[in-house]
Design an enzyme around this catalytic site. Structure first.
Site, PDB file in Angstrom:
ATOM      1  N   HIS A  99     -24.771   1.202  -1.413  1.00 28.08           N
ATOM      2  CA  HIS A  99     -24.114   1.333   0.079  1.00 28.08           C
ATOM      3  C   HIS A  99     -24.507   0.137   0.888  1.00 28.08           C
ATOM      4  O   HIS A  99     -25.385  -0.037   1.496  1.00 28.08           O
ATOM      5  CB  HIS A  99     -24.721   2.609   0.736  1.00 28.08           C
ATOM      6  CG  HIS A  99     -23.860   3.179   1.920  1.00 28.08           C
ATOM      7  ND1 HIS A  99     -22.793   4.052   2.049  1.00 28.08           N
ATOM      8  CD2 HIS A  99     -23.869   2.883   3.424  1.00 28.08           C
ATOM      9  CE1 HIS A  99     -22.314   4.250   3.120  1.00 28.08           C
ATOM     10  NE2 HIS A  99     -23.042   3.408   3.931  1.00 28.08           N
ATOM     11  N   ASP A 101     -22.429  -1.981   4.452  1.00 25.86           N
ATOM     12  CA  ASP A 101     -21.277  -1.629   5.379  1.00 25.86           C
ATOM     13  C   ASP A 101     -20.687  -2.881   5.828  1.00 25.86           C
ATOM     14  O   ASP A 101     -20.362  -3.094   7.068  1.00 25.86           O
ATOM     15  CB  ASP A 101     -22.012  -0.754   6.632  1.00 25.86           C
ATOM     16  CG  ASP A 101     -22.221   0.692   6.455  1.00 25.86           C
ATOM     17  OD1 ASP A 101     -21.006   1.121   6.177  1.00 25.86           O
ATOM     18  OD2 ASP A 101     -23.235   1.391   6.326  1.00 25.86           O
ATOM     19  N   GLU A 208     -17.097   7.089   3.222  1.00 27.63           N
ATOM     20  CA  GLU A 208     -18.334   7.562   3.601  1.00 27.63           C
ATOM     21  C   GLU A 208     -18.075   8.838   4.606  1.00 27.63           C
ATOM     22  O   GLU A 208     -18.319   8.663   5.796  1.00 27.63           O
ATOM     23  CB  GLU A 208     -19.099   6.522   4.545  1.00 27.63           C
ATOM     24  CG  GLU A 208     -20.550   7.086   4.713  1.00 27.63           C
ATOM     25  CD  GLU A 208     -21.623   6.086   5.520  1.00 27.63           C
ATOM     26  OE1 GLU A 208     -22.635   6.355   5.775  1.00 27.63           O
ATOM     27  OE2 GLU A 208     -21.027   5.031   5.806  1.00 27.63           O
ATOM     28  N   HIS A 235     -20.093  13.185   6.834  1.00 29.88           N
ATOM     29  CA  HIS A 235     -21.166  12.010   7.520  1.00 29.88           C
ATOM     30  C   HIS A 235     -21.958  12.733   8.461  1.00 29.88           C
ATOM     31  O   HIS A 235     -22.574  13.778   8.248  1.00 29.88           O
ATOM     32  CB  HIS A 235     -20.227  11.092   8.249  1.00 29.88           C
ATOM     33  CG  HIS A 235     -20.863   9.875   8.865  1.00 29.88           C
ATOM     34  ND1 HIS A 235     -21.035   9.518  10.034  1.00 29.88           N
ATOM     35  CD2 HIS A 235     -21.664   8.833   8.036  1.00 29.88           C
ATOM     36  CE1 HIS A 235     -22.153   8.521   9.812  1.00 29.88           C
ATOM     37  NE2 HIS A 235     -22.327   8.094   8.880  1.00 29.88           N
ATOM     38  N   HIS A 280     -25.880  12.899   3.672  1.00 26.34           N
ATOM     39  CA  HIS A 280     -25.486  13.139   4.836  1.00 26.34           C
ATOM     40  C   HIS A 280     -25.319  14.639   4.877  1.00 26.34           C
ATOM     41  O   HIS A 280     -24.927  15.207   5.755  1.00 26.34           O
ATOM     42  CB  HIS A 280     -24.142  12.454   5.274  1.00 26.34           C
ATOM     43  CG  HIS A 280     -24.475  11.195   5.990  1.00 26.34           C
ATOM     44  ND1 HIS A 280     -24.917  10.763   7.299  1.00 26.34           N
ATOM     45  CD2 HIS A 280     -23.953   9.830   5.366  1.00 26.34           C
ATOM     46  CE1 HIS A 280     -25.005   9.481   7.273  1.00 26.34           C
ATOM     47  NE2 HIS A 280     -24.483   8.804   6.404  1.00 26.34           N
ATOM     48  N   HIS A 301     -27.330   6.692  -0.420  1.00 27.54           N
ATOM     49  CA  HIS A 301     -28.271   6.151   0.518  1.00 27.54           C
ATOM     50  C   HIS A 301     -28.903   7.330   1.202  1.00 27.54           C
ATOM     51  O   HIS A 301     -28.637   7.632   2.490  1.00 27.54           O
ATOM     52  CB  HIS A 301     -27.525   5.127   1.578  1.00 27.54           C
ATOM     53  CG  HIS A 301     -26.414   5.814   2.374  1.00 27.54           C
ATOM     54  ND1 HIS A 301     -25.466   6.556   1.954  1.00 27.54           N
ATOM     55  CD2 HIS A 301     -26.267   5.719   3.577  1.00 27.54           C
ATOM     56  CE1 HIS A 301     -24.611   6.657   3.120  1.00 27.54           C
ATOM     57  NE2 HIS A 301     -25.176   6.499   4.078  1.00 27.54           N
TER      58      HIS A 301
END
Length: 464
Positions: A99, A101, A208, A235, A280, A301
């Site tokens: 992961h 970004d 995500e 998320h 998440h 992650h």
């Protein structure tokens, strides 16, 4: 080796060592000990000494070989210095991060304009090409992320989330194409391995949060055609498919885990070969998804709750569902570097991240842990893991804790190969069995036509 043995004989070859042998031989032939030995006795004794010397030399040779072999296997043939050992391992099995970004950083700073920056030079975040190379990176998932809002109870508030997700996917693909000498877009495990063999940084795409589907399985299939390889189920807010864990504090559940449509989503992800990502998600969502999925699952992650107790981390009872024993599911927990998920404020460092990796490995086995830094998506970093150039420091820390070259290679990326292959195998089975796409529609929608029964789907009384 011959000199070693010769010196040993000359030093220790006293009457005390050889006397009993000579005494035994001569006494048997000559009862009168004062008689000198015969020529035949001398020849036999010399022959015996040569045999003895040969046996001794062989023993020494075997001993030396054993020492060499033991040293090799104990050290895995790696340098004694942990950092040098880590660099050797990562030279053969480079890091694949679950992961990163970079796309959302480019969106926020450069307005999605690929021509307004150069990744060959220092970037304002944690990622650029020189640092990727220094960190021995062989690949990473480019996160296509847009924020979510919890518009309970219906999740019908119009948003631009699908548009923004498409822009994030396009941006990732454009950056990859802009640096063809460095990056290569990959969509399956064979392409991933080939890109790394060719010295490219393999580039995969992950979404995500299922809020980015706009409540639509058709949108998911469109993302698949664009190269998406994993979908995070939530998320930091609930969506029509599943419950989130929230952020640093728990959120009250909406569905009690997966909704009915969320269960269908898991099956469709399996059919498509898209990895089910449980970062998440609430604990209930994770447990239900693990049970329902036929394919391996990942946390792209996430860290260990037993090491630092925040909702975003994975608890041991969920970790124990991952493994290779009966009743367990194959999977991969890719450890997050975000300081707020690693340790108390000010205490996040490379050793603490290693603690999370060690703990997960102790619960699940080392075949089920990986790296998911969240670089370019986090405002601060652990000491010693300031950017993508620092991965070797983490591997050196684990090497100093006794991780073998095979364990480190698995952590770096070979564990991910196995999990991806497992998901692709399930998808091939579905295709071979002619499993059709899921046509389920979110029943709260009011913009859809009559269902098969003639009823307006939006007028159905079922919640989902």
């Amino acid at each position: 080796m011959g000199q070693f043995f010769s010196s040993r004989r000359s030093t220790n070859g006293s009457a005390n060592e050889r006397g009993p042998l000579l005494g035994s031989s001569s006494q048997a032939a000559n009862p009168n000990r004062g008689d000198p030995p015969t020529q035949k006795q001398l020849e036999e004794h010399a022959k015996h000494e040569r045999v003895r010397a040969g046996i001794g030399a062989a023993i020494v040779a075997i001993f030396i070989l054993a020492v060499v072999l033991v040293s090799y296997f104990v050290s895995d043939g790696l340098p004694g210095d942990p950092l040098e050992a880590a660099l050797v391992v990562l030279g053969r099995a480079p890091v694949i991060d679950g992961h990163i970004d970079l796309p959302i950083l480019v969106r926020g700073i450069y307005s999605n304009n690929v021509s307004s920056f150069d990744l060959n030079y220092p970037m304002p975040g944690h990622v650029d090409i020189p640092r990727l190379r220094e960190g021995r990176v062989g690949g990473f998932f480019w996160s296509a992320y847009v924020g979510c809002t919890d518009d309970r109870p219906d999740f019908l508030k119009p948003t631009n989330q699908v548009r923004d997700t498409l822009e994030q996917i396009d941006l990732a693909r454009q950056i990859i194409a802009h640096y063809p000498e460095t990056f290569q877009l990959v969509t399956n495990v064979d392409e991933l391995q080939a890109a790394i063999r060719d010295g490219k940084i393999a580039s995969l795409i992950g979404i995500e949060g299922a809020h980015q589907l706009g409540n639509s399985l058709g949108v998911l299939r469109t993302y698949k055609e664009l190269g998406v390889k994993y979908l995070t189920l939530t998320h930091t807010c609930h969506n029509a498919f599943a419950d989130s864990c929230g952020y640093l504090e728990w959120m009250p559940p909406r569905h009690g885990g997966l909704s009915h449509l969320g269960e269908t989503l898991i099956k469709e992800l399996n059919r498509l070969g898209i990895l089910v990502d449980l970062s998440h998600t609430s604990d209930s969502t994770a447990r239900q998804a693990i049970q329902l999925s036929e394919a391996p699952v990942i946390w792209s992650h996430s860290s260990a709750r037993a090491v630092w107790n925040v909702p975003r981390n994975v608890p041991d009872d969920v970790l124990k569902l991952i493994g290779e024993k009966k009743g367990q599911k194959d999977g991969l927990i890719m450890v997050n570097f975000a300081p707020q998920f690693v340790a108390a404020e000010g205490f996040a460092n490379v050793q603490r991240v290693a603690d999370h990796i060690d703990h997960i490995a102790n619960v699940t086995g080392k075949r089920h842990v990986g790296i998911g830094s969240d670089f370019d998506g986090i405002a601060s970093v652990p000491r010693g893991l300031e950017d993508v150039s620092k991965y070797p420091q983490l591997f050196a820390e684990l090497r100093s804790r006794g991780w073998s070259r095979f364990d480190l290679a698995g952590l770096a990326g070979t564990n991910l190969f196995r999990v991806m292959q497992g998901a692709e195998d399930v998808a091939r089975e579905k295709q071979r069995d002619n499993v059709i796409p899921a046509w389920d529609i979110y029943r709260k929608r009011r913009d859809i036509g009559p269902g098969k029964s003639g009823d307006v789907v939006g007028d159905l009384t079922d919640e989902l």
